[in-house]
Design an enzyme around this catalytic site. Structure first.
Site, PDB file in Angstrom:
ATOM      1  CB  CYS A 196      38.027  48.532  23.488  1.00 47.13           C
ATOM      2  SG  CYS A 196      38.849  46.975  22.677  1.00 47.13           S
ATOM      3  NE  ARG A 240      36.843  50.541  29.068  1.00 51.71           N
ATOM      4  CZ  ARG A 240      35.391  50.071  29.551  1.00 51.71           C
ATOM      5  NH1 ARG A 240      34.926  50.808  30.713  1.00 51.71           N
ATOM      6  NH2 ARG A 240      34.749  49.463  28.829  1.00 51.71           N
ATOM      7  CD1 TRP A 284      43.746  44.641  27.040  1.00 48.79           C
ATOM      8  CD2 TRP A 284      42.126  42.959  26.237  1.00 48.79           C
ATOM      9  NE1 TRP A 284      43.968  43.548  27.827  1.00 48.79           N
ATOM     10  CE2 TRP A 284      43.214  42.383  27.028  1.00 48.79           C
ATOM     11  CE3 TRP A 284      41.503  42.262  25.606  1.00 48.79           C
ATOM     12  CZ2 TRP A 284      43.152  41.057  27.800  1.00 48.79           C
ATOM     13  CZ3 TRP A 284      41.386  40.788  26.065  1.00 48.79           C
ATOM     14  CH2 TRP A 284      42.231  40.276  26.902  1.00 48.79           C
ATOM     15  CG  ASN A 313      34.541  47.816  24.205  1.00 50.90           C
ATOM     16  OD1 ASN A 313      34.946  46.995  24.210  1.00 50.90           O
ATOM     17  ND2 ASN A 313      33.887  48.637  25.291  1.00 50.90           N
ATOM     18  N   GLY A 314      34.030  45.601  21.795  1.00 49.75           N
ATOM     19  CA  GLY A 314      33.399  44.270  21.732  1.00 49.75           C
ATOM     20  C   GLY A 314      34.003  43.346  20.859  1.00 49.75           C
ATOM     21  CD  GLU A 369      40.728  39.792  46.115  1.00 51.18           C
ATOM     22  OE1 GLU A 369      40.477  38.759  45.110  1.00 51.18           O
ATOM     23  OE2 GLU A 369      40.991  40.870  45.588  1.00 51.18           O
ATOM     24  CE  LYS A 400      43.653  42.163  43.810  1.00 48.44           C
ATOM     25  NZ  LYS A 400      42.349  42.196  43.619  1.00 48.44           N
ATOM     26  CD  GLU A 410      44.572  41.637  40.214  1.00 49.08           C
ATOM     27  OE1 GLU A 410      43.908  41.663  41.093  1.00 49.08           O
ATOM     28  OE2 GLU A 410      43.920  41.778  38.942  1.00 49.08           O
ATOM     29  CG  HIS A 444      45.275  15.146  51.060  1.00 47.54           C
ATOM     30  ND1 HIS A 444      44.958  13.946  51.538  1.00 47.54           N
ATOM     31  CD2 HIS A 444      44.809  15.987  52.125  1.00 47.54           C
ATOM     32  CE1 HIS A 444      44.233  13.859  52.500  1.00 47.54           C
ATOM     33  NE2 HIS A 444      44.263  15.157  52.881  1.00 47.54           N
ATOM     34  CE  LYS A 459      38.494  47.910  37.979  1.00 51.84           C
ATOM     35  NZ  LYS A 459      39.289  47.436  39.233  1.00 51.84           N
TER      36      LYS A 459
END
Ligand code: AGP
Length: 610
Positions: free
Chosen positions: A2, A27, A75, A99-100, A483, A487, A490, A506, A605
């Site tokens: 948020c 965000r 969010w 926010n939270g 990474e 990338k 996402e 395996h 974010k």
């Protein structure tokens, strides 16, 4: 997650709030809303969807017209994204954005329902609005009622608040969730992050836990602690300007940020070099501290954790010190065996990631020393760590991390070199040699961007129809390919996994079918032949192989469909070069699929809740 903004001043408040919220879009959010004083009435507009949906709605229904108010991008956590669940939420005289997460909202809601209060939404935020309104109706003092309310709340919050009885004043309070107070000329702001307000002012205060700010146009900003005592605050100034948060002609922030990597490395590394060697004294790290380290744990989430994977290989290799890399959300709940003599390195772009912060606090409690590698100045992780190395990537807006990851790598190297030297594992000549090579990386990264853009674009066209793909590698290449895989997932929404090449046999090799793309990273000479054997195994089973290796490597005929060559360079530093085409491949795949590159679905974010 948020985003919160607030404004008091002389400008059209709705416009300022929407424009500031636009700067927080990175965000991640799924609904938006604002509340503005129209004379002494609070007028609310909110909508599910993006800010453009809110703007459209305001065109039809009318835009709140005034000079003070609060705004929010949500969010969803409690309750689906909907108009009703969007913020702001109100009690009779109080309207707020949050926010939270309020952990005890159910108990509080039950209490308030027993007082005859009714709720419209499924959110924990409306409970805060009603609770604050409940206290305000008894106490009639906004600050005292904020203090009473926050004493009841468990969890994390940053709140922007307006009281109907106090037109043209904005109140704010925070615990755990970030909030800054922007200070302008006859205008003041609240925001979750500096980029939201940088077009209006560079000056800001950091609000500490449980501090309450009161903003007005003429009386400026006053800050109180939780005992209602005035607090004097240090005014900070952002050292970047509005260009840093704009696209500057690039189609997406992600590609802009990929191109900013050489500068970001320079800004991060150069100030830490003295006489040709790393010097981290200003971060409270010196040879004596380093010599006394027993074990190292690198704890972080997502890309930040992946930078730690590279760090582990490098530190263990050259400094001969054991490193465990942990996902913060696992570390914090698995009762880790850590204590005095251990060093916990917390890596975070935002410095606000809830799990990383909790992991750091746990490590402190257990007596370990904490070192934070953080990009966001003044963030909670930065403030609470025993030792701190800031990365200087500048603001990273794209949800998919690129330049922040890159500079985290550069700090891993600085740290590893200094540790290796302090522990007597490398001599001064080697120490200076490694450092000189690190200093060459900005130029090399620039070269790699230029050399690999076209081929990365071509490769990405071959991935568009894939349902799934594998990244394989050994050693540092494996650490790096984690990474690369993240990338791609996402932002392209194509499933992929990163696998240690030697582990394929395996189990995972059974997944290989005709034309399944496999991105094989083989840049480390000592492991080259081994990886080539693994590539042959997947090729023999029909995989479409994209191989990344060094210029001059002898690539056996017919083992790869595409070969992407990286200039020869000091091998230990190659992850900083090879991550570039991995970023570019993900970027162009996402662009060609028509995805929202900078704000991929479901992602935020800065993950400030568990
Ligand atoms: C990276 O592309 C992601 N957006 C994500 O994995 C990110 O690195 C992670 O959430 C950690 O964030 P932090 O660095 O702000 O702590």
């Amino acid at each position: 997650m948020c985003g919160i903004v607030g404004y008091v001043g002389h400008r059209d408040c709705s416009d300022v709030l929407v424009s500031a919220l636009t700067r927080l879009e990175y965000r991640g959010y799924d609904s938006a809303g604002i509340a503005v004083f129209e004379n002494d009435k609070i007028n609310v507009a909110k909508s599910k969807g993006k800010l453009k949906d809110l703007v459209e709605k305001m065109k039809i229904e009318g835009k709140p017209d005034g000079f003070a108010g609060i705004g929010h991008t949500r969010w969803a956590t409690h309750g689906e994204p909907s108009d009703i669940n969007s913020h702001p939420h109100s009690g009779a005289k109080v309207t707020l954005v949050h926010n939270g997460i309020i952990e005890n909202y159910k108990e509080l809601k039950e209490f308030l329902e027993n007082q005859g209060r009714e709720f419209l939404s499924d959110t924990d935020t409306e409970v805060v609005a009603q609770l604050l309104d409940y206290y305000y109706s008894h106490i009639n003092d906004p600050i005292r009622s904020i203090i009473e309310t926050t004493q009841e709340l468990k969890g994390s919050f940053a709140l922007g608040i307006v009281f109907e009885d106090f037109p043209n004043k904005v109140f704010a309070v925070r615990r755990e969730s970030p909030l800054i107070i922007g200070v302008g000329e006859d205008e003041n702001f609240i925001a979750s992050d500096v980029p939201a307000i940088i077009q209006y002012t560079k000056n800001y205060y950091l609000l500490e836990h449980d501090e309450i700010a009161v903003l007005s146009k003429n009386e400026g900003v006053r800050v109180f602690d939780s005992h209602y005592q005035i607090v004097s605050k240090e005014l900070k100034t952002a050292d970047w300007d509005v260009d840093a948060v704009g696209k500057c002609g690039y189609p997406h922030y992600m590609i802009k940020e990929i191109n900013e990597q050489p500068t970001a490395i320079k800004n991060t590394v150069l100030p830490r070099i003295k006489d040709g060697m790393p010097c981290l004294d200003e971060c409270n790290i010196n040879p004596e501290v380093l010599r006394n380290i027993r074990n190292i744990y690198i704890v972080a989430c997502g890309s930040a954790m992946h930078s730690g994977m590279v760090g582990k290989y490098v530190i263990e290799d050259i400094a001969r010190t054991a490193v465990t890399v942990d996902i913060a959300s696992e570390f914090r709940y698995r009762n880790p065996i850590i204590g005095k003599g251990d060093l916990i390195i917390i890596v975070s772009q935002s410095g606000e990631t809830a799990d990383s912060l909790a992991a750091m606090r746990l490590a402190k409690e257990k007596g370990a020393k904490t070192l934070a590698i953080v990009n966001a100045m003044g963030s909670t992780i930065a403030r609470e760590a025993d030792m701190l190395i800031y990365t200087h990537a500048g603001p990273e807006i794209s949800v998919a991390s690129t330049k922040a990851y890159m500079v985290q790598l550069s700090v891993m190297y600085l740290f590893a070199f200094e540790l290796a030297f302090a522990k007597g594992q490398i001599d001064e000549e080697k120490y200076k040699y490694y450092t000189s090579k690190l200093l060459e990386t900005p130029e090399m990264v620039e070269k790699v961007i230029a050399q690999t853009t076209e081929i990365s674009q071509k490769i990405s066209t071959k991935l568009l129809t894939a349902d799934s793909l594998l990244y394989i590698g050994r050693g540092l290449d494996y650490a790096l390919s984690m990474e690369g895989s993240l990338k791609l997932k996402e932002i392209s929404y194509i499933h992929s996994e990163s696998y240690a090449a030697g582990e394929l046999k395996h189990g995972t090799i059974s997944l290989i079918t005709k034309d399944m793309p496999v991105i094989a990273v083989a840049t480390q000479s000592a492991l080259y032949e081994k990886t080539v054997s693994n590539i042959k195994e997947v090729k023999a089973r029909g995989a479409k192989v994209i191989m990344i290796c060094q210029e001059g490597n002898d690539v056996p005929k017919d083992i790869a469909d595409y070969v992407l060559k990286i200039p020869n360079f000091e091998e230990i530093l190659l992850p900083m070069l090879v991550c570039v085409p991995l970023q570019l491949i993900a970027y162009y795949t996402s662009v060609q699929k028509g995805n929202d590159v900078d704000q991929p679905r479901n992602l935020a974010k800065s993950v400030t809740v568990e």
